[in-house]
Design a protein around this motif. Sequence first.
Motif, PDB file in Angstrom:
ATOM      1  N   ILE A 144       0.838  -1.204   0.000  1.00 37.91           N
ATOM      2  CA  ILE A 144       0.000   0.000   0.000  1.00 37.91           C
ATOM      3  C   ILE A 144       0.871   1.251   0.000  1.00 37.91           C
ATOM      4  O   ILE A 144       0.636   2.190  -0.772  1.00 37.91           O
ATOM      5  CB  ILE A 144      -0.947  -0.017   1.214  1.00 37.91           C
ATOM      6  CG1 ILE A 144      -2.011  -1.117   1.043  1.00 37.91           C
ATOM      7  CG2 ILE A 144      -1.617   1.340   1.411  1.00 37.91           C
ATOM      8  CD1 ILE A 144      -2.847  -1.371   2.285  1.00 37.91           C
ATOM      9  N   MET A 145       1.893   1.265   0.843  1.00 37.31           N
ATOM     10  CA  MET A 145       2.795   2.407   0.900  1.00 37.31           C
ATOM     11  C   MET A 145       3.502   2.610  -0.432  1.00 37.31           C
ATOM     12  O   MET A 145       3.659   3.742  -0.909  1.00 37.31           O
ATOM     13  CB  MET A 145       3.821   2.221   2.009  1.00 37.31           C
ATOM     14  CG  MET A 145       4.787   3.372   2.166  1.00 37.31           C
ATOM     15  SD  MET A 145       4.014   4.858   2.841  1.00 37.31           S
ATOM     16  CE  MET A 145       4.077   4.474   4.592  1.00 37.31           C
ATOM     17  N   LEU A 146       3.913   1.525  -1.063  1.00 37.59           N
ATOM     18  CA  LEU A 146       4.634   1.623  -2.330  1.00 37.59           C
ATOM     19  C   LEU A 146       3.776   2.256  -3.421  1.00 37.59           C
ATOM     20  O   LEU A 146       4.240   3.123  -4.167  1.00 37.59           O
ATOM     21  CB  LEU A 146       5.121   0.237  -2.765  1.00 37.59           C
ATOM     22  CG  LEU A 146       5.918   0.177  -4.070  1.00 37.59           C
ATOM     23  CD1 LEU A 146       7.151   1.066  -4.012  1.00 37.59           C
ATOM     24  CD2 LEU A 146       6.321  -1.261  -4.381  1.00 37.59           C
ATOM     25  N   TYR A 169      -4.083  -2.347  -4.490  1.00 35.94           N
ATOM     26  CA  TYR A 169      -2.666  -1.979  -4.478  1.00 35.94           C
ATOM     27  C   TYR A 169      -1.801  -3.130  -4.991  1.00 35.94           C
ATOM     28  O   TYR A 169      -0.913  -2.936  -5.844  1.00 35.94           O
ATOM     29  CB  TYR A 169      -2.241  -1.607  -3.053  1.00 35.94           C
ATOM     30  CG  TYR A 169      -3.059  -0.501  -2.433  1.00 35.94           C
ATOM     31  CD1 TYR A 169      -2.653   0.832  -2.539  1.00 35.94           C
ATOM     32  CD2 TYR A 169      -4.239  -0.772  -1.754  1.00 35.94           C
ATOM     33  CE1 TYR A 169      -3.399   1.856  -1.965  1.00 35.94           C
ATOM     34  CE2 TYR A 169      -4.991   0.245  -1.182  1.00 35.94           C
ATOM     35  CZ  TYR A 169      -4.568   1.551  -1.295  1.00 35.94           C
ATOM     36  OH  TYR A 169      -5.318   2.567  -0.734  1.00 35.94           O
ATOM     37  N   VAL A 170      -2.052  -4.319  -4.463  1.00 34.55           N
ATOM     38  CA  VAL A 170      -1.279  -5.488  -4.896  1.00 34.55           C
ATOM     39  C   VAL A 170      -1.542  -5.776  -6.370  1.00 34.55           C
ATOM     40  O   VAL A 170      -0.624  -6.109  -7.128  1.00 34.55           O
ATOM     41  CB  VAL A 170      -1.621  -6.705  -4.019  1.00 34.55           C
ATOM     42  CG1 VAL A 170      -0.953  -7.969  -4.562  1.00 34.55           C
ATOM     43  CG2 VAL A 170      -1.193  -6.463  -2.575  1.00 34.55           C
ATOM     44  N   GLY A 204       4.487  -5.380 -12.790  1.00 34.02           N
ATOM     45  CA  GLY A 204       5.705  -6.143 -12.560  1.00 34.02           C
ATOM     46  C   GLY A 204       6.596  -5.557 -11.488  1.00 34.02           C
ATOM     47  O   GLY A 204       7.793  -5.852 -11.445  1.00 34.02           O
ATOM     48  N   ILE A 205       6.017  -4.752 -10.595  1.00 29.40           N
ATOM     49  CA  ILE A 205       6.803  -4.089  -9.558  1.00 29.40           C
ATOM     50  C   ILE A 205       6.939  -4.971  -8.328  1.00 29.40           C
ATOM     51  O   ILE A 205       7.924  -4.900  -7.598  1.00 29.40           O
ATOM     52  CB  ILE A 205       6.169  -2.732  -9.187  1.00 29.40           C
ATOM     53  CG1 ILE A 205       6.182  -1.812 -10.424  1.00 29.40           C
ATOM     54  CG2 ILE A 205       6.895  -2.065  -8.031  1.00 29.40           C
ATOM     55  CD1 ILE A 205       5.345  -0.558 -10.248  1.00 29.40           C
ATOM     56  N   LEU A 257      11.509   0.916  -2.081  1.00 32.53           N
ATOM     57  CA  LEU A 257      11.811   2.349  -2.178  1.00 32.53           C
ATOM     58  C   LEU A 257      12.665   2.653  -3.410  1.00 32.53           C
ATOM     59  O   LEU A 257      12.451   3.667  -4.082  1.00 32.53           O
ATOM     60  CB  LEU A 257      12.528   2.823  -0.912  1.00 32.53           C
ATOM     61  CG  LEU A 257      11.702   2.844   0.376  1.00 32.53           C
ATOM     62  CD1 LEU A 257      12.573   3.296   1.547  1.00 32.53           C
ATOM     63  CD2 LEU A 257      10.490   3.756   0.245  1.00 32.53           C
ATOM     64  N   LEU A 258      13.628   1.809  -3.696  1.00 34.72           N
ATOM     65  CA  LEU A 258      14.461   2.025  -4.875  1.00 34.72           C
ATOM     66  C   LEU A 258      13.625   1.992  -6.147  1.00 34.72           C
ATOM     67  O   LEU A 258      13.832   2.794  -7.067  1.00 34.72           O
ATOM     68  CB  LEU A 258      15.569   0.967  -4.938  1.00 34.72           C
ATOM     69  CG  LEU A 258      16.649   1.069  -3.856  1.00 34.72           C
ATOM     70  CD1 LEU A 258      17.605  -0.119  -3.942  1.00 34.72           C
ATOM     71  CD2 LEU A 258      17.423   2.382  -3.977  1.00 34.72           C
ATOM     72  N   ARG A 259      12.656   1.097  -6.205  1.00 38.92           N
ATOM     73  CA  ARG A 259      11.766   1.043  -7.373  1.00 38.92           C
ATOM     74  C   ARG A 259      10.945   2.324  -7.473  1.00 38.92           C
ATOM     75  O   ARG A 259      10.738   2.851  -8.573  1.00 38.92           O
ATOM     76  CB  ARG A 259      10.852  -0.175  -7.264  1.00 38.92           C
ATOM     77  CG  ARG A 259      11.572  -1.507  -7.413  1.00 38.92           C
ATOM     78  CD  ARG A 259      10.665  -2.666  -7.057  1.00 38.92           C
ATOM     79  NE  ARG A 259      11.358  -3.950  -7.178  1.00 38.92           N
ATOM     80  CZ  ARG A 259      10.909  -5.081  -6.668  1.00 38.92           C
ATOM     81  NH1 ARG A 259       9.757  -5.105  -6.010  1.00 38.92           N
ATOM     82  NH2 ARG A 259      11.592  -6.205  -6.797  1.00 38.92           N
ATOM     83  N   ALA A 260      10.466   2.826  -6.336  1.00 37.99           N
ATOM     84  CA  ALA A 260       9.677   4.060  -6.344  1.00 37.99           C
ATOM     85  C   ALA A 260      10.505   5.249  -6.817  1.00 37.99           C
ATOM     86  O   ALA A 260       9.970   6.199  -7.399  1.00 37.99           O
ATOM     87  CB  ALA A 260       9.119   4.339  -4.953  1.00 37.99           C
TER      88      ALA A 260
END
Length: 199
Positions: A43-45, A78-79, A86-87, A111-114
């Motif tokens: 959810i945060m992502l 979210y999921v 593909g995240i 976080l790196l993906r975001a």
Amino acid sequence: LCVTASASSFDNAAEELAAIGMLKGGAGGFSLDKAPTRAQAAIMLVRLFGAEEEAKAAYAAGELRCPFADVNETAAPYVAWLTDRGIASGTSAAAFGASDACTGKAYTIFLLRALGYRDNVDFTSANAQEFAMSLGLLDTSLLTGEFLRDDLVSLTYQALGADLKGGETYLLDSLVKGGAVSPAVARPIMDKLEADRAL
């Protein structure tokens, strides 16, 4: 941010994240002394991608489907959004591991993906924590013991002030410019982040 702080040391940061819609508490508050689940991290992502409303609308319209049986209706949009792009993936073909505890390493990768970085292009699972530290984020390998929502809050707050890949701007500024976060609501946090960045 102090990396040796005890649980629930980031109440102010949690309140600021709540003000911009990143974090939501329950009847008992933010439960910063509890371990975040993979569903909560998902959810945060999505919020860090500025895609919360998009995910909810697409799921409600039937454009997205959550492929995992262990994800409840709250987390499903979210999921589904993360899986569709593909995240994020499940722990198996049928399960997301929604109620499993999220680790510091896994959240660092989120976080790196975001921030726009890609697995096996910019970083690997093995060096993700060291790569994050090189960007100015906390090396989560320094977090001994259980990864708590307190830690999640501190890392998220740091990430909001981190540059996106390419350096054109930083994460919270991109969320404001993209319309995911209100400029007026974000301004107090942006002032703090920009002061820190100037140092």
